[in-house]
Design an enzyme around this catalytic site. Structure first.
Site, PDB file in Angstrom:
ATOM      1  N   TYR A 150      -1.520 -13.830  12.066  1.00 51.59           N
ATOM      2  CA  TYR A 150      -0.866 -12.514  12.014  1.00 51.59           C
ATOM      3  C   TYR A 150       0.312 -12.421  12.989  1.00 51.59           C
ATOM      4  O   TYR A 150       1.327 -11.798  12.676  1.00 51.59           O
ATOM      5  CB  TYR A 150      -1.880 -11.381  12.263  1.00 51.59           C
ATOM      6  CG  TYR A 150      -2.583 -11.000  10.981  1.00 51.59           C
ATOM      7  CD1 TYR A 150      -1.930 -10.242  10.010  1.00 51.59           C
ATOM      8  CD2 TYR A 150      -3.865 -11.454  10.705  1.00 51.59           C
ATOM      9  CE1 TYR A 150      -2.549  -9.932   8.812  1.00 51.59           C
ATOM     10  CE2 TYR A 150      -4.494 -11.138   9.508  1.00 51.59           C
ATOM     11  CZ  TYR A 150      -3.829 -10.380   8.565  1.00 51.59           C
ATOM     12  OH  TYR A 150      -4.428 -10.081   7.368  1.00 51.59           O
ATOM     13  N   ASP A 195       5.043  -5.123   6.352  1.00 50.51           N
ATOM     14  CA  ASP A 195       6.137  -5.652   7.178  1.00 50.51           C
ATOM     15  C   ASP A 195       6.955  -4.585   7.897  1.00 50.51           C
ATOM     16  O   ASP A 195       7.796  -4.915   8.741  1.00 50.51           O
ATOM     17  CB  ASP A 195       7.067  -6.538   6.328  1.00 50.51           C
ATOM     18  CG  ASP A 195       7.587  -5.836   5.072  1.00 50.51           C
ATOM     19  OD1 ASP A 195       7.902  -4.639   5.136  1.00 50.51           O
ATOM     20  OD2 ASP A 195       7.687  -6.516   4.026  1.00 50.51           O
ATOM     21  N   HIS A 239      -1.881  -0.942   2.674  1.00 50.25           N
ATOM     22  CA  HIS A 239      -2.512  -2.149   3.229  1.00 50.25           C
ATOM     23  C   HIS A 239      -2.295  -2.261   4.734  1.00 50.25           C
ATOM     24  O   HIS A 239      -2.543  -3.316   5.314  1.00 50.25           O
ATOM     25  CB  HIS A 239      -1.999  -3.403   2.502  1.00 50.25           C
ATOM     26  CG  HIS A 239      -2.476  -3.489   1.077  1.00 50.25           C
ATOM     27  ND1 HIS A 239      -1.996  -4.410   0.180  1.00 50.25           N
ATOM     28  CD2 HIS A 239      -3.411  -2.761   0.408  1.00 50.25           C
ATOM     29  CE1 HIS A 239      -2.612  -4.240  -0.998  1.00 50.25           C
ATOM     30  NE2 HIS A 239      -3.463  -3.244  -0.883  1.00 50.25           N
ATOM     31  N   CYS A 264     -14.412   1.493  17.863  1.00 49.13           N
ATOM     32  CA  CYS A 264     -14.953   2.482  18.813  1.00 49.13           C
ATOM     33  C   CYS A 264     -14.164   3.781  18.731  1.00 49.13           C
ATOM     34  O   CYS A 264     -14.696   4.851  19.002  1.00 49.13           O
ATOM     35  CB  CYS A 264     -14.973   1.926  20.235  1.00 49.13           C
ATOM     36  SG  CYS A 264     -13.409   2.042  21.107  1.00 49.13           S
ATOM     37  N   CYS A 273     -12.478   0.511  24.963  1.00 43.65           N
ATOM     38  CA  CYS A 273     -13.765  -0.123  25.261  1.00 43.65           C
ATOM     39  C   CYS A 273     -13.615  -1.562  25.766  1.00 43.65           C
ATOM     40  O   CYS A 273     -14.600  -2.156  26.201  1.00 43.65           O
ATOM     41  CB  CYS A 273     -14.665  -0.106  24.028  1.00 43.65           C
ATOM     42  SG  CYS A 273     -14.131  -1.225  22.721  1.00 43.65           S
ATOM     43  N   ALA A 309      14.639  -7.263  -7.098  1.00 42.65           N
ATOM     44  CA  ALA A 309      14.556  -5.855  -6.685  1.00 42.65           C
ATOM     45  C   ALA A 309      15.816  -5.414  -5.939  1.00 42.65           C
ATOM     46  O   ALA A 309      16.236  -4.268  -6.064  1.00 42.65           O
ATOM     47  CB  ALA A 309      13.320  -5.652  -5.807  1.00 42.65           C
TER      48      ALA A 309
HETATM   49  P1  OAD Z   1       2.456 -11.279  -4.366  1.00 43.49           P
HETATM   50  O1  OAD Z   1       2.919 -12.391  -3.488  1.00 43.49           O
HETATM   51  O2  OAD Z   1       1.132 -11.416  -5.022  1.00 43.49           O
HETATM   52  O3  OAD Z   1       3.500 -11.060  -5.552  1.00 43.49           O
HETATM   53  C1  OAD Z   1       4.874 -10.942  -5.302  1.00 43.49           C
HETATM   54  C2  OAD Z   1       5.552 -10.516  -6.582  1.00 43.49           C
HETATM   55  O4  OAD Z   1       6.921 -10.308  -6.315  1.00 43.49           O
HETATM   56  C3  OAD Z   1       5.456 -11.541  -7.712  1.00 43.49           C
HETATM   57  O5  OAD Z   1       5.085 -10.889  -8.909  1.00 43.49           O
HETATM   58  C4  OAD Z   1       6.884 -12.101  -7.800  1.00 43.49           C
HETATM   59  O6  OAD Z   1       7.239 -12.450  -9.133  1.00 43.49           O
HETATM   60  C5  OAD Z   1       7.680 -10.902  -7.352  1.00 43.49           C
HETATM   61  N1  OAD Z   1       8.991 -11.189  -6.765  1.00 43.49           N
HETATM   62  C6  OAD Z   1       9.351 -12.229  -5.985  1.00 43.49           C
HETATM   63  N2  OAD Z   1      10.636 -12.108  -5.589  1.00 43.49           N
HETATM   64  C7  OAD Z   1      11.097 -10.960  -6.131  1.00 43.49           C
HETATM   65  C8  OAD Z   1      12.340 -10.259  -6.072  1.00 43.49           C
HETATM   66  N3  OAD Z   1      13.370 -10.717  -5.367  1.00 43.49           N
HETATM   67  N4  OAD Z   1      12.451  -9.103  -6.750  1.00 43.49           N
HETATM   68  C9  OAD Z   1      11.416  -8.600  -7.468  1.00 43.49           C
HETATM   69  N5  OAD Z   1      10.211  -9.212  -7.553  1.00 43.49           N
HETATM   70  C10 OAD Z   1      10.053 -10.367  -6.891  1.00 43.49           C
HETATM   71  O7  OAD Z   1       2.576  -9.954  -3.516  1.00 43.49           O
HETATM   72  P2  OAD Z   1       1.924  -8.536  -3.762  1.00 43.49           P
HETATM   73  O8  OAD Z   1       1.799  -8.220  -5.218  1.00 43.49           O
HETATM   74  O9  OAD Z   1       2.621  -7.567  -2.890  1.00 43.49           O
HETATM   75  O10 OAD Z   1      -2.807  -7.345   0.302  1.00 43.49           O
HETATM   76  O11 OAD Z   1       0.506  -8.754  -3.176  1.00 43.49           O
HETATM   77  C11 OAD Z   1      -0.284  -7.635  -3.073  1.00 43.49           C
HETATM   78  C12 OAD Z   1      -1.235  -7.761  -1.983  1.00 43.49           C
HETATM   79  O12 OAD Z   1      -1.926  -8.995  -2.137  1.00 43.49           O
HETATM   80  C13 OAD Z   1      -0.698  -7.873  -0.589  1.00 43.49           C
HETATM   81  O13 OAD Z   1      -0.316  -6.634  -0.066  1.00 43.49           O
HETATM   82  C14 OAD Z   1      -1.879  -8.407   0.106  1.00 43.49           C
HETATM   83  C15 OAD Z   1      -2.489  -9.329  -0.934  1.00 43.49           C
HETATM   84  O14 OAD Z   1      -3.762  -9.057  -1.220  1.00 43.49           O
HETATM   85  C16 OAD Z   1      -3.666  -7.426   1.312  1.00 43.49           C
HETATM   86  O15 OAD Z   1      -3.527  -8.200   2.230  1.00 43.49           O
HETATM   87  C17 OAD Z   1      -4.768  -6.438   1.218  1.00 43.49           C
END
Ligand code: OAD
Length: 269
Positions: free
Chosen positions: A71, A109, A126, A138, A171, A257
């Site tokens: 982390y 982030d 998240h 605690c 704590c 995006a």
């Molecule tokens: P992922 O890494 O699973 O997916 C990232 C997505 O972004 C994919 O579908 C890519 O195709 C897309 N992508 C990549 N570059 C891009 C761009 N420039 N523009 C648009 N799309 C793009 O990430 P998340 O879906 O955010 O949670 O993952 C969700 C959660 O999975 C995280 O928050 C984390 C993990 O479980 C926890 O830690 C609880």
């Protein structure tokens, strides 16, 4: 794009919330590796771990300082990154729509906040990689990870002097990152579960960006909103399950995006 804009205009003319739901893809153009991309892996000793194994209560109980090292490394990457035009477009849309707008983000982030998205309308479902809390719970207090705690390099062990700072001030027990782990459940006090579900149920429009649709609350958001008649848009460089829902609704934009969100917001504001 034109068909998506037309569908969004129609949705905006109806009452209801406007939700932008973001995932790691929205920060990809800021240089932060996505969660499920190849750069997400982390090596401890001779074992290579996937984030889904490390981001767990189970891993933290077994090897807390290895999890903390991961982390602190990722926190360093996030702090070195800057918001991109996708984050800025979301701020502009928030400013234009005011109370009607909500941002739901899976990203820990902090880039949405640094771009200027107001806390009052942002739901970090998240958590936040810059915060910690007591690992024994605690108190419910969330604290900034002290500024003096540096980034960790790959393979580096968390030094004792840093471990001493990653403690609960109430704590004295070990602190943990304020993030939702895979073997934990969403709740309202920490992750705004009920607030986000209620928003989704009264949404007119949901624009999803940069997520692979693998987590539970985002699914609830899109499902509840679609069931309530909201228009759904999916912005992603790849196909994903939300794209299939959006294809039958307001449409899909297959573009980064950082290009698609500014263009969409510009057309709608
Ligand atoms: P992922 O890494 O699973 O997916 C990232 C997505 O972004 C994919 O579908 C890519 O195709 C897309 N992508 C990549 N570059 C891009 C761009 N420039 N523009 C648009 N799309 C793009 O990430 P998340 O879906 O955010 O949670 O993952 C969700 C959660 O999975 C995280 O928050 C984390 C993990 O479980 C926890 O830690 C609880």
């Amino acid at each position: 794009m034109d068909a998506v804009i037309t569908a969004c205009r129609a949705a905006l003319s109806r009452p209801g919330a406007v939700i932008v739901l973001t995932g790691a893809g929205v920060s990809a153009e800021s240089g932060i590796p996505t969660f499920r991309g190849k750069e997400g892996y982390w090596t401890i000793g001779s074992t290579e771990y996937h984030p889904q194994e490390l981001a767990t209560q189970r891993a933290f109980a077994r090897m807390p300082w290895d999890v903390w090292a991961w982390y602190l490394y990722r926190r360093g990457v996030c702090r070195a990154a800057a918001p991109n035009p996708a984050h800025a477009a979301i701020v502009a849309w928030d400013a234009a729509l005011g109370e009607r707008f909500a941002l739901v983000t899976q990203n820990v982030d902090g880039l949405h906040r640094r771009a200027g998205s107001p806390d009052a309308r942002m739901h970090e479902i998240h958590g936040d990689i810059d915060l910690m809390r007591c690992a024994r719970e605690c108190t419910a207090a969330r604290l900034p990870i002290p500024e003096a705690v540096p980034a960790i390099a790959r393979g580096e062990v968390v030094p004792d002097a840093i471990r001493a700072q990653l403690r609960c001030p109430s704590c004295g027990e070990m602190a943990r990152p304020h993030v939702l782990w895979f073997d934990e459940a969403y709740d309202e006090p920490r992750y705004h579960l009920n607030t986000v579900r209620a928003l989704a149920a009264r949404a007119a429009l949901v624009v999803v960006g940069g997520t692979s649709a693998q987590t539970n609350l985002p699914w609830q958001v899109v499902s509840l909103a679609a069931r309530g008649g909201a228009a759904i848009v999916d912005i992603n460089v790849e196909d994903n399950p939300f794209g299939e829902i959006a294809a039958d609704s307001a449409g899909v934009i297959r573009a980064p995006a950082g290009e698609a969100l500014p263009a969409l917001v510009h057309a709608l504001v």
